[in-house]
Design an enzyme around this catalytic site. Structure first.
Site, short mmCIF file in Angstrom:
data_model
loop_
_atom_site.label_atom_id
_atom_site.label_comp_id
_atom_site.label_asym_id
_atom_site.label_seq_id
_atom_site.Cartn_x
_atom_site.Cartn_y
_atom_site.Cartn_z
N MET A 25 24.12 9.40 2.89
CA MET A 25 23.93 10.74 3.54
C MET A 25 24.19 10.51 5.18
SD MET A 25 23.84 13.77 3.01
CE MET A 25 22.95 14.41 1.49
N LYS A 73 -17.84 -1.30 5.74
CA LYS A 73 -18.21 -2.32 4.64
C LYS A 73 -19.53 -2.37 4.71
CE LYS A 73 -16.74 -6.96 2.94
NZ LYS A 73 -16.10 -8.30 3.42
N GLU A 130 0.87 -1.27 -0.06
CA GLU A 130 0.10 0.05 0.09
C GLU A 130 0.74 1.40 -0.03
OE1 GLU A 130 -2.38 -3.32 1.79
OE2 GLU A 130 -0.56 -2.47 2.26
N PHE A 149 -11.29 -8.08 13.45
CA PHE A 149 -10.03 -8.27 12.63
C PHE A 149 -9.78 -7.36 11.43
CE2 PHE A 149 -8.61 -10.39 8.57
CZ PHE A 149 -7.40 -10.81 8.78
N GLN A 150 -8.69 -6.80 11.64
CA GLN A 150 -8.23 -5.52 10.58
C GLN A 150 -8.90 -4.40 10.97
OE1 GLN A 150 -8.09 -7.06 6.64
NE2 GLN A 150 -6.05 -7.89 6.93
#
Length: 588
Positions: free
Chosen positions: A485, A164, A52, A114-115
């Site tokens: 760096m 959802k 993502e 969940f999630q």
């Protein structure tokens, strides 16, 4: 009712009405209704990334190279948390993004389902606005409002979190033209400019002896007209101009007035001119700490004009004398009008003396480096890349580190929107997915990600995305086997103790490219370099070019933390003090 459609269908219809052509995303359980609807249509393209974080950076690259709003679609929980870095990056660099996240059904919110995570709570500090949509009938109005907020005022990211059950529910769609957006959510300055402020600024410029324009990314965000107006005004005044990392390309590198980039790794002449100017005209920059150096020593003797669309940037770090809040293109257009109406002219004699002084500073040749032998210096690699691509429509992205600064120093930009880099947040892993987004937006252009060997590994999984969509993105790795760096700072500030900055187990990047069914190339010496770059350019597939550069090269010039602009380091062995800086001389 017959005119009702599902929430998922409302999402796609809203995107279509907004003119969205592409969505970058990754499916998951909480957004499957939207993905199912996406499957049933052909007007909006979806690009499947491999993580993502790649989606949000790809959307940034697409947005910054095209001027359109980038759109991201990810699932709940870890899908949403994986875009937080990109949202913050877009927030700091003013990139218009609409990010759609799935959420667990409403009856499970707050139950540690969940999630599940508090997406709006997590992203509130790194978005312009965010929504948790609980009513399907408000979904279309939220989408149209979100796009307006992302695009208007100072651009930035907006997040829409959709449970959802709302995606499954049926509701009515409301067209964009019927949506009334509350004015307090638009983050726009008043269209009625303070005419007195603009007149004061223009009069101040006309009376200056040593003026300098200080140009930032706001000039690009304001659109192509803004850059043209800024160039016109600078030419009218005839004064020098310097640009921030995000402002490169607003004024062409070849322009006679350009001093290049200023700041920590900026040009000697730009920093010295900023230190000694008597009037500074800041257009669309925010006085970032990488530009200002030590605050109490920043441009100490100048009157300061600051044009910014975001009122919160005014007097935030540097107090200014003439603040003007407004869109760059509108403000600069007014300034040009006033300049012409009043028939103003700067003191030619004083301006010549100012340019004479700047010419002496230029003779320091701050980017000079020793390129003897067959080893490839990273500066030389970027120079050759520029020379071999300058006549092609080219977009350059970067990761973050030494290679980023060398790219800014040695690749010459003649136009805005061709330089895509992570400025405010400094996000390693930005460049490759941003290049994918830019290539999607410009399928016929050459898109090159100038990368470091450490940064490229942050999102190397997106090789699969580039190959799947047949994107001829070029990854140009300046491979020195260090976090360059970090190593440089450890050498200069921490006694050369290279704590965890060296990598001795890098992949074979040529074989890695081939494993993804891409093309791998390698240059080990200067004799190889041009041939590798030429083959990279001519290859129609995704390419990794592994350029073996000198391992312990440092990026100079450099203003060390806590130092002023006239206290630059020009090499490991060279410093300057204030007295010699005034004369444009270097102390060995």
């Amino acid at each position: 009712m017959n005119n009702e459609i599902t929430g998922a269908e409302i999402v796609l219809k809203s995107l279509a009405e907004q003119g969205v052509e592409v969505v970058f995303g990754y499916p998951g359980g909480a957004v499957l209704p939207i993905y199912d609807t996406l499957f049933k249509q052909n007007s909006i393209k979806h690009v499947l990334v491999r993580q993502e974080g790649g989606a949000i950076h790809a959307a940034e690259g697409y947005a910054r190279s095209t001027g359109k709003t980038g759109v991201v679609l990810v699932t709940s929980g870890p899908g949403a948390t994986n875009v937080v870095t990109g949202l913050t990056d877009a927030m700091m660099d003013s990139v218009p993004i609409v990010c759609i996240t799935g959420q667990v059904p409403q009856h499970l919110i707050g139950s540690d389902a969940f999630q599940e995570c508090d997406t709006t709570g997590i992203t509130r500090p790194c978005t312009k606005h965010n929504y948790l949509v609980k009513d399907v009938n408000k979904l279309s109005s939220v989408f149209h409002e979100a796009f307006t907020i992302a695009q208007n005022g100072r651009p930035g990211p907006v997040l829409i979190d959709i449970p959802k059950d709302v995606q499954f529910a049926s509701g009515t769609y409301e067209e964009k033209s019927k949506i009334i957006i509350p004015s307090h959510r638009l983050f726009e300055p008043s269209p009625d400019f303070e005419k007195n402020k603009i007149e004061e600024a223009v009069e101040l410029i006309s009376k200056s002896k040593k003026p300098i324009f200080y140009i930032g990314g706001g000039c690009i965000n304001s659109g192509p007209k803004a850059s043209k107006l800024v160039r016109e005004f600078i030419n009218m005044v005839g004064s020098p101009v310097t640009m921030t990392l995000m402002g490169l390309g607003v004024v062409a590198s070849s322009d006679k007035n350009s001093l290049g980039m200023l700041g920590m790794h900026g040009m000697y002449e730009a920093n010295m001119a900023m230190h000694e100017c008597d009037v500074m005209i800041n257009i669309g920059a925010r006085f970032d700490d990488r530009v200002t150096g030590r605050l109490d020593a920043f441009s100490p003797n100048s009157k300061k004009i600051h044009i910014d669309i975001d009122e919160s940037n005014i007097n935030k770090t540097i107090n200014v004398d003439v603040p003007i809040i407004g869109d760059v293109k509108q403000v600069v257009e007014k300034m040009i009008e006033v300049w012409k109406e009043k028939k103003l002219q700067i003191d030619d004699k004083a301006l010549k003396l100012w340019w004479d002084k700047i010419t002496k500073w230029k003779k320091v040749d701050c980017l000079n480096y020793n390129n003897e032998g067959k080893q490839i210096k990273p500066q030389y690699a970027v120079q050759r890349l520029y020379e071999l691509t300058k006549n092609t429509k080219t977009f350059i992205t970067t990761e973050v580190g030494q290679h980023q600064m060398w790219a800014a120093q040695f690749y010459k930009f003649e136009q805005p929107n061709r330089w895509l880099t992570s400025g405010g947040l400094g996000t390693m892993g930005y460049g490759f997915p941003a290049a994918i987004g830019a290539q999607i937006g410009h399928p016929d252009a050459l898109v090159v990600d100038i990368a470091g060997d450490a940064s490229i590994l942050m999102n190397i999984q997106e090789m699969s995305t580039a190959v799947q969509y047949r994107l001829p993105v070029k990854i140009f790795i300046l491979n020195n086997e260090y976090m360059g760096m970090v190593r440089q700072w450890q050498e200069l500030l921490h006694g050369g103790r290279y704590s965890e900055s060296y990598t001795d187990s890098l992949p074979d990047f040529v074989k890695l490219a081939e494993s993804y069914k891409a093309v791998g190339l390698r240059a080990k010496t200067t004799d190889d370099l041009d041939d590798v770059i030429t083959e990279m350019i001519e290859t129609k597939n995704t390419v990794i070019a592994d350029i073996w550069v000198t391992k312990e090269e440092n990026c100079f010039p450099m203003i060390q933390s806590g130092s002023a602009h006239n206290e630059m380091m020009l090499s490991k062995d060279q410093k300057q003090d204030k007295k010699s800086a005034e004369k444009g001389k270097i102390l060995v």
